[in-house]
Design a protein around this motif. Structure first.
Motif, short mmCIF file in Angstrom:
data_model
loop_
_atom_site.label_atom_id
_atom_site.label_comp_id
_atom_site.label_asym_id
_atom_site.label_seq_id
_atom_site.Cartn_x
_atom_site.Cartn_y
_atom_site.Cartn_z
N ALA A 49 0.84 -1.20 0.00
CA ALA A 49 0.00 0.00 0.00
C ALA A 49 0.88 1.25 0.00
CB ALA A 49 -0.90 0.00 1.23
N ARG A 50 0.47 2.25 -0.79
CA ARG A 50 1.19 3.53 -0.91
C ARG A 50 2.63 3.34 -1.40
NH1 ARG A 50 -1.88 4.46 3.72
NH2 ARG A 50 -3.42 6.13 3.46
N CYS A 67 -6.64 -6.95 -6.22
CA CYS A 67 -6.46 -6.34 -4.89
C CYS A 67 -6.92 -7.35 -3.84
CB CYS A 67 -7.20 -5.02 -4.78
SG CYS A 67 -8.85 -4.96 -5.48
N SER A 71 -10.57 -3.12 -1.58
CA SER A 71 -10.69 -2.25 -2.74
C SER A 71 -9.52 -1.27 -2.83
CB SER A 71 -12.01 -1.46 -2.68
OG SER A 71 -13.11 -2.34 -2.71
N GLN A 72 -8.88 -1.25 -4.00
CA GLN A 72 -7.67 -0.45 -4.18
C GLN A 72 -7.49 -0.17 -5.67
OE1 GLN A 72 -5.35 0.82 -1.93
NE2 GLN A 72 -4.38 1.77 -3.71
N ALA A 231 0.31 1.26 -5.89
CA ALA A 231 -0.93 1.20 -5.13
C ALA A 231 -1.24 2.62 -4.65
CB ALA A 231 -0.80 0.24 -3.96
N GLY A 235 -6.28 4.96 -1.99
CA GLY A 235 -7.04 3.74 -1.69
C GLY A 235 -8.01 3.41 -2.81
N ASP A 236 -9.31 3.42 -2.52
CA ASP A 236 -10.31 3.18 -3.56
C ASP A 236 -10.76 4.48 -4.21
OD1 ASP A 236 -11.98 4.37 -1.69
OD2 ASP A 236 -13.40 2.70 -1.59
N CYS A 248 -5.78 2.18 2.58
CA CYS A 248 -5.12 1.63 1.39
C CYS A 248 -4.80 0.15 1.57
CB CYS A 248 -3.83 2.39 1.08
SG CYS A 248 -4.10 4.10 0.58
N HIS A 249 -4.70 -0.55 0.46
CA HIS A 249 -4.42 -1.98 0.46
C HIS A 249 -3.35 -2.29 -0.58
CE1 HIS A 249 -7.96 -2.77 2.98
NE2 HIS A 249 -8.64 -1.96 2.17
N LEU A 251 -1.62 -4.35 -3.82
CA LEU A 251 -2.06 -4.92 -5.09
C LEU A 251 -1.19 -6.13 -5.40
CD1 LEU A 251 -2.43 -1.62 -7.16
CD2 LEU A 251 -4.31 -3.12 -6.44
#
Length: 280
Positions: A49-50, A67, A71-72, A231, A235-236, A248-249, A251
């Motif tokens: 994430a990020r 993802c 949701s990302q 990513a 986030g989404d 955030c998640h 990928l």
């Protein structure tokens, strides 16, 4: 403001498609989808994430983006693995296929090659279409979130924008300086991002992505590819674009190689046949 007497007539002129695509070479989607059956996963890359990571996809292989934890959205760069000057051309892809892309459509490379780098073979969000706001998924209209625009608009010094993430990832992957890597970062395919233009002001908007953990976008590599995926720190993208506040998640990127002989008769596309010497 003066409004001319024939204003309505001017507005009523019917539009003309700039680039009719009937003459484009058509990908052999049936062959690709048949080759995908029984293909073996040869590697995977988890994009934190990020953050961003680079990955390689040999010509004739498939790459799936998903993802797995929530949701990302992601920002995707593509380069010719043997020549970084040939890279994904989002503007021409947009002109040929529209503001958002899905199954059967191709991701085109920059001049002078102008050839398909990848073909979208599976899109589990293809059902979304265009919503009542004019929003759709997988856009080629957004440039990528970047620290320069953030500083211009709000004076922030945010270092996890997709532009910055992709720059660091390419620098690490190739062992080159950040300055050299940054020159190769380009406008993106916004994977899973739901976007459009407002009907009143024509401004670019985003809304919560419809992507879920079971969704994915899959591409067939038409040439040897080096990819970079970030990513997004939004986030989404349901509330903010570049921020540590958004949930955030990661990928997941998976590469699959078809069985031997599954692509018999297929050849990577050749560069554009245009003879540049005539235009000089």
């Amino acid at each position: 403001m003066h409004i001319p007497s024939d204003a309505d007539a001017r507005r009523a002129v019917e539009p003309v498609i700039c680039y009719p695509v009937e003459g484009l070479p058509k990908p052999n989607l049936a062959l690709y989808q048949k080759a995908r059956i029984g293909a073996e996963k040869v590697c995977e890359t988890l994009v934190p994430a990020r953050d961003a990571r680079c990955f390689s996809v040999p010509a004739g292989n498939f790459v799936r983006m998903s993802c797995p934890e929530g949701s990302q959205v992601g920002d995707l760069n593509l380069w010719n693995a043997d020549d970084l000057s040939e890279r994904f051309y989002s503007g021409k892809t947009r002109a040929l296929h529209g503001t958002h892309v899905t199954t059967k459509e191709q991701l085109w490379s920059s001049f002078p090659n102008l050839r398909p780098m990848a073909t979208i073979t599976e899109d589990t969000l293809g059902w979304y279409g265009i919503d009542e706001f004019g929003g759709s998924v997988h856009d080629v209209i957004g440039t990528r979130c970047d620290p320069y625009t953030g500083n211009l608009l709000s004076g922030t010094q945010y270092h996890h924008c997709c532009h910055s993430n992709l720059t660091r990832a390419l620098s690490d992957h190739l062992g080159i300086s950040l300055r050299e890597a940054e020159s190769h970062i380009h406008d993106v395919l916004n994977v899973f991002m739901c976007t459009g233009f407002t009907r009143d002001t024509g401004q670019y908007f985003m809304k919560a992505s419809p992507v879920r953990k079971t969704d994915y976008l899959e591409l067939f590599a038409e040439i040897d590819l080096l990819g970079g995926l970030s990513a997004c720190p939004g986030g989404d993208c349901s509330t903010v674009h570049s921020s540590d506040e958004a949930q955030c998640h990661p990928l997941l990127v998976e590469v699959f190689a078809p069985k031997a002989g599954a692509l018999d008769g297929w050849e990577p596309p050749k560069p554009s046949g245009y003879d540049r010497s005539h235009g000089r």
